[in-house]
Design a protein around this motif. Structure first.
Motif, PDB file in Angstrom:
ATOM      1  N   LEU A  29      -6.090   2.748  13.027  1.00 31.80           N
ATOM      2  CA  LEU A  29      -6.644   1.935  11.940  1.00 31.80           C
ATOM      3  C   LEU A  29      -5.494   1.485  11.050  1.00 31.80           C
ATOM      4  CD1 LEU A  29      -9.519   4.397  10.935  1.00 31.80           C
ATOM      5  CD2 LEU A  29      -9.787   2.232  12.179  1.00 31.80           C
ATOM      6  N   PRO A  30      -5.690   0.393  10.312  1.00 30.17           N
ATOM      7  CA  PRO A  30      -4.627  -0.042   9.398  1.00 30.17           C
ATOM      8  C   PRO A  30      -4.287   1.046   8.379  1.00 30.17           C
ATOM      9  CG  PRO A  30      -6.405  -1.676   9.542  1.00 30.17           C
ATOM     10  CD  PRO A  30      -6.808  -0.535  10.391  1.00 30.17           C
ATOM     11  N   GLU A  31      -5.365   1.676   7.817  1.00 35.40           N
ATOM     12  CA  GLU A  31      -5.094   2.742   6.844  1.00 35.40           C
ATOM     13  C   GLU A  31      -4.437   3.933   7.524  1.00 35.40           C
ATOM     14  OE1 GLU A  31      -8.078   1.422   7.393  1.00 35.40           O
ATOM     15  OE2 GLU A  31      -9.267   1.218   5.557  1.00 35.40           O
ATOM     16  N   GLY A  32      -4.791   4.160   8.753  1.00 37.22           N
ATOM     17  CA  GLY A  32      -4.240   5.273   9.516  1.00 37.22           C
ATOM     18  C   GLY A  32      -2.748   5.098   9.685  1.00 37.22           C
ATOM     19  N   ARG A  33      -2.379   3.849   9.976  1.00 40.49           N
ATOM     20  CA  ARG A  33      -0.940   3.612  10.136  1.00 40.49           C
ATOM     21  C   ARG A  33      -0.210   3.903   8.830  1.00 40.49           C
ATOM     22  NH1 ARG A  33      -2.305  -1.611  12.187  1.00 40.49           N
ATOM     23  NH2 ARG A  33      -3.353  -1.097  14.141  1.00 40.49           N
ATOM     24  N   MET A  34      -0.881   3.573   7.731  1.00 41.02           N
ATOM     25  CA  MET A  34      -0.242   3.743   6.440  1.00 41.02           C
ATOM     26  C   MET A  34      -0.100   5.220   6.057  1.00 41.02           C
ATOM     27  SD  MET A  34      -1.360   1.319   3.473  1.00 41.02           S
ATOM     28  CE  MET A  34      -1.993   2.073   2.042  1.00 41.02           C
ATOM     29  N   TYR A  35      -1.160   6.023   6.283  1.00 38.07           N
ATOM     30  CA  TYR A  35      -1.133   7.382   5.758  1.00 38.07           C
ATOM     31  C   TYR A  35      -0.805   8.458   6.779  1.00 38.07           C
ATOM     32  CZ  TYR A  35      -3.504   5.355   1.712  1.00 38.07           C
ATOM     33  OH  TYR A  35      -3.823   4.604   0.628  1.00 38.07           O
ATOM     34  N   LYS A  76      -7.774   9.956   1.115  1.00 38.20           N
ATOM     35  CA  LYS A  76      -6.960   8.741   1.163  1.00 38.20           C
ATOM     36  C   LYS A  76      -7.777   7.518   1.509  1.00 38.20           C
ATOM     37  CE  LYS A  76      -2.899  10.352   0.205  1.00 38.20           C
ATOM     38  NZ  LYS A  76      -2.343  10.072  -1.112  1.00 38.20           N
ATOM     39  N   PHE A  77      -8.739   7.671   2.421  1.00 37.63           N
ATOM     40  CA  PHE A  77      -9.618   6.533   2.732  1.00 37.63           C
ATOM     41  C   PHE A  77     -10.883   7.027   3.415  1.00 37.63           C
ATOM     42  CE2 PHE A  77      -6.905   7.075   6.436  1.00 37.63           C
ATOM     43  CZ  PHE A  77      -7.705   6.775   7.542  1.00 37.63           C
ATOM     44  N   TYR A  95     -13.901   6.257   6.470  1.00 33.59           N
ATOM     45  CA  TYR A  95     -14.035   5.583   7.750  1.00 33.59           C
ATOM     46  C   TYR A  95     -15.483   5.722   8.221  1.00 33.59           C
ATOM     47  CZ  TYR A  95     -13.626   4.625  12.751  1.00 33.59           C
ATOM     48  OH  TYR A  95     -13.805   4.114  14.012  1.00 33.59           O
TER      49      TYR A  95
END
Ligand code: ANZ
Ligand code: ZN
Length: 875
Positions: A849-855, A825-826, A828
């Motif tokens: 993390l911003p992506e962490g919040r998303m996924y 997904k991303f 880091y």
């Protein structure tokens, strides 16, 4: 214009670079004696010289940069025939001609930026130098190693002088004049090099850093044979026994004749009564040395000491006459020796050929029956491996090496055999009937014989002559020189007028370089012992035999009289020997006539589709191109001065190093120098561009490579270190100076691309620029100085000190893949030890993390795995 700039830079830094660099203080600074063979002052450096000096100067600078005390001297091997011949042609004193040439060549050495220790300069024709050449001669004389003897000598009818055996080639021609050498009987001076033959041979094994081909050539020249002297009685008691030298006593069973050298007393005696034999001997003078003609002596037989069989005796030119040892005789075994086989075929054609050794096949050998028979039937069978045949009594079936021992044992006890080691090398004939050489310091007195000139009267100076009018020896016609009082009894005596072979001058010059101003001795014992042997000796392979052998002899002799000490106890003068390959010239030949073509007979078409095409002007054909030894008759010479004038010294130096490994032939092609010129320009541009990266860019003297490197910096750092390491090792270990130049180019490209990409911090780029500028100094010193000058204007640093090779580093950071339900997904980027924080801390960091919040947020984790650079969630 760009090339003009390179030339101007060479000129600008000439003074400074030829003076060298300040002594570098490093904790481990030892000393290095780097020596290149000193030249004959002919007046012009040729391209071969240039190659040697570029190699030695680069090594010299490298070791100085590393903090070593380097001895890198230069001098002149100034006695010899060219000066004398020039003096005859021009009616001037050879000393003046020599001095002028030295001045010219020194200039050329400056033009190529060579950094020599000029305060050590020596010239072998200076009385202060040859005084000690004479001193060494007197020491040899004192020790019975210089003596005068009537001998058949090699006379060069063109140069009107005697030559050493070493100076006559296999075709019987003089090494200098090319004239066919004549034989003459003359009283001559010799040096007893043969006394040193066993050590000269044995110590070759300890010269681990010498090229093996040179060692092999020396071995062959020394020519050690381990064998036996066997006694063949002559059936007629009127004659003395014959002593035969053989390396193969086990072939006694197959001896079919004995051959005597033409100067053997028995042959001489027969000669008195036999005109045909006399004629045969005179005729054979005209035949090549290895002729297989023979002359059988009538009414005489030799008795084989082992079988008691009687065999015929021949006079044979192929038996090399003796020098010193017993008169030469050979036992002939046509069945086991090629020369004897040919001799037998020539003199006794069709007669039976005996053999006593058969090839040995063990059960494991996979030789077919047919092949076996073929080997058995081949005569002569010359291999030293085999077994004695069934005709050999108690020795039948025994291996050759074993039979040799037991046969010799039997004969020894009967006094018919003696183990001996023989050497082919002969004593060194040093007399020359010429003017321009070191006078031999001896006075001939009718009462006292040859008397050494007292040490206090040295040097025996060459009388000064305006010019020379004839070839030959003018010294013998100068009364004031010749007529002297005997130093021993005072009665009228005559001075020796022979001068010494110039190879004596060069056999000890490396000692004199260490203590060049000493007026009382050739050199100081302590100084010599401390600095000898020479660490790296660089020169042409053409000196593989003569010069190196004579130098080894004289160094050992000087050791034997305690003039220097050697902890290794072998008194070898040169630890590592580097023989540089020949520089070959591009040679054009007309395909029709086979004639060599001059450059002005050719048209060079630069912009033709197939590159650099050459066409013959007169017929429009394409010439045959090859690389060959440079010579005037082939019009393929290259003048190093012109090259320096056209391209500047740095490009010329780097081109020479780059074109081929130092031991290989170098095919000289000046057009390829453009690649080097481009690189040098790039170094200068790059320096300018890096220094203008930001205002007031500078790094401190002790700037260290930072530890928080990003990926690009890590790669940059590691690549740089890799090539620095390779360059350092090339200088220090493998002398691979061509790869040094290609590594320089790689370093330059690494810097250039880092500058372009902008991912490496400026300080690091500057730091490594400094390193580049420092490490190119050995090969291209004035370009290095020019770049250093730009850097110096902005910051303080040591431009010469060789950089330590740093360890390669790894990045502190790592990129992690975050995988959710099997899909990435991303990414880091985190400290490479991120996972060590443990499951909970890793998850928490990612969730924030911003992506962490998303996924990742608000889901139930069914499975969590973290390994290597993968962090995987299953929801
Ligand atoms: C018998 C024999 C049989 C030999 C055989 C060789 C092979 P190297 O090893 O090169 O030193 N020889 C001895 N004195 C000679 C002389 N003055 N002139 C020419 N030849 C001479 O050669 C040693 C061998 O050369 C000796 O061993 C001798 O021949 C020959 F199957 O003896 B032999
Ligand atoms: Zn006397």
């Amino acid at each position: 214009p760009a090339v003009k700039k390179l030339i101007a830079i060479g000129e600008k830094w000439k003074q400074k670079t030829t003076r060298g660099l300040p002594k570098q203080d490093t904790p481990n600074s030892g000393s290095k004696y780097i020596l290149c063979q000193f030249p004959y002052p002919s007046g012009a450096l040729h391209i071969g010289h240039l190659r040697v000096y570029v190699i030695s100067d680069s090594l010299n600078r490298f070791y100085k940069q590393k903090g070593y005390n380097v001895i890198h001297p230069m001098g002149w091997d100034a006695f010899g025939l060219p000066a004398e011949n020039a003096a005859i042609e021009r009616s001037i004193n050879p000393a003046i001609w020599t001095r002028d040439n030295i001045a010219k060549m020194k200039q050329q050495m400056q033009s190529m930026l060579a950094n020599f220790d000029w305060d050590r300069e020596i010239t072998t024709c200076d009385p202060e130098y040859y005084k000690f050449t004479q001193w060494i001669f007197l020491k040899l004389f004192e020790n019975g190693l210089a003596y005068r003897k009537e001998a058949e000598i090699n006379w060069d009818p063109v140069d009107m002088t005697v030559l050493a055996n070493e100076q006559v080639d296999a075709q019987g021609r003089s090494w200098r004049s090319g004239a066919i050498v004549e034989k003459k009987q003359l009283k001559q001076w010799f040096l007893g090099i043969t006394k040193f033959a066993p050590k000269l041979k044995k110590h070759l094994n300890q010269l681990k850093d010498w090229p093996s081909n040179v060692k092999q050539m020396q071995k062959n020249w020394i020519g050690e044979s381990v064998g036996a002297e066997l006694v063949f009685k002559v059936a007629d008691p009127k004659f003395e026994n014959l002593i035969v030298f053989t390396t193969r006593p086990e072939t006694l069973f197959a001896v079919q004749y004995v051959a005597l050298a033409l100067d053997h007393p028995i042959v001489q005696k027969y000669c008195e009564e036999m005109p045909d034999l006399k004629e045969f001997i005179q005729k054979s003078d005209q035949l090549p040395n290895d002729t297989k003609e023979g002359f059988q002596l009538p009414n005489i037989k030799a008795v084989n000491p082992l079988t008691k069989e009687e065999v015929p005796i021949f006079a044979a030119p192929y038996v090399v006459s003796s020098y010193g040892s017993a008169p030469s005789a050979v036992m002939g075994c046509p069945g086991h020796d090629n020369r004897d086989f040919e001799f037998w075929q020539t003199n006794c054609p069709g007669e039976h050929i005996k053999t006593c050794i058969a090839p040995f096949f063990d059960d494991a050998s996979k030789v077919t029956e047919q092949e076996r028979q073929r080997i058995i039937d081949t005569v002569p069978f010359t291999s030293t491996d085999g077994v004695l045949t069934k005709e050999c009594g108690e020795h039948s079936g025994v291996l050759t090496a074993v039979a040799r021992k037991s046969i010799m044992g039997m004969l020894n006890s009967e006094g018919l055999s003696k183990s001996v080691v023989r050497y082919k090398i002969r004593d060194w004939l040093i007399s020359r009937q010429r003017y321009w050489g070191t006078p031999i310091p001896i006075i001939h007195c009718d009462n006292c014989g040859p008397v050494p000139v007292p040490e206090s009267d040295l040097p025996v100076k060459l009388p000064e002559l305006e010019g020379l009018d004839t070839k030959g020896n003018p010294l013998s016609t100068i009364d004031e020189f010749v007529n002297v009082a005997c130093p021993s009894c005072g009665s009228p005596a005559k001075r020796e007028t022979d001068t010494m072979d110039t190879f004596i001058d060069s056999s000890w010059y490396y000692f004199r370089f260490l203590d060049p101003k000493n007026t009382s001795k050739p050199f100081d014992r302590e100084i010599a012992s401390k600095n000898m042997p020479v660490d790296i000796y660089i020169g042409g392979v053409e000196h593989a035999i003569l010069h190196l052998l004579y130098s080894r002899f004289i160094a050992k002799f000087l050791g034997s009289i305690n003039a220097w000490s050697d902890p290794a106890g072998i008194f070898e003068p040169f630890k590592k020997l580097v023989t540089q390959g020949m520089v070959q010239g591009k040679t054009y030949v007309d395909p029709d006539s086979g004639k060599f073509l001059k450059p002005d007979e050719l048209t060079f078409v630069n912009d033709s589709p197939d590159g650099n095409t050459v066409i013959i002007k007169s017929n429009g054909k394409v010439p045959v191109v090859s690389y060959e030894k440079m010579s005037k008759s082939k019009y393929n010479g290259a003048d190093p001065n012109e090259c320096i004038l056209r391209h500047g010294p740095d490009a010329t130096r780097a081109h020479i190093l780059f074109q081929s490994p130092i031991a290989d032939a170098l095919n000289w092609d000046e057009s390829k120098i453009v690649g080097i010129e481009r690189w040098l320009q790039k170094v200068l541009h790059l320096t300018k561009n890096i220094l203008s990266l930001e205002k007031d860019l500078a790094i401190s003297k002790d700037y260290k490579t930072p530890t928080d490197l990003n990926d690009a910096e890590v790669k940059f750092h590691n690549d740089f270190q890799r090539f620095l390491k390779s360059i350092t090792e090339s200088f220090e270990v493998n002398l691979s100076l061509n790869t040094v130049i290609s590594d320089y180019m790689k370093l330059t490209n690494i810097l250039e691309s880092a500058l372009k990409k902008g991912e490496v911090r400026n300080e690091m780029i500057v730091q490594n620029l400094q390193k580049l500028v420092t490490v190119i100094y050995p090969a291209v010193p004035s370009i290095s100085e020019e770049a250093a000058e730009m850097i110096n204007s902005q910051m303080e640093w040591n431009q010469y000190r060789w950089p330590e090779v740093e360890r390669t580093t790894e990045s502190k950071f790592k990129k992690f893949q975050i995988v959710v339900n099997g899909r990435v997904k991303f990414m880091y980027t985190a400290d490479k030890n991120f996972l060590k924080l443990g499951r909970d801390a890793v998850i928490e960091t990612l969730m924030n993390l911003p992506e962490g919040r998303m996924y990742l947020m608000n889901k139930k984790i069914k499975k969590f795995v973290m390994k290597f650079n993968v962090i995987s969630f299953l929801f």
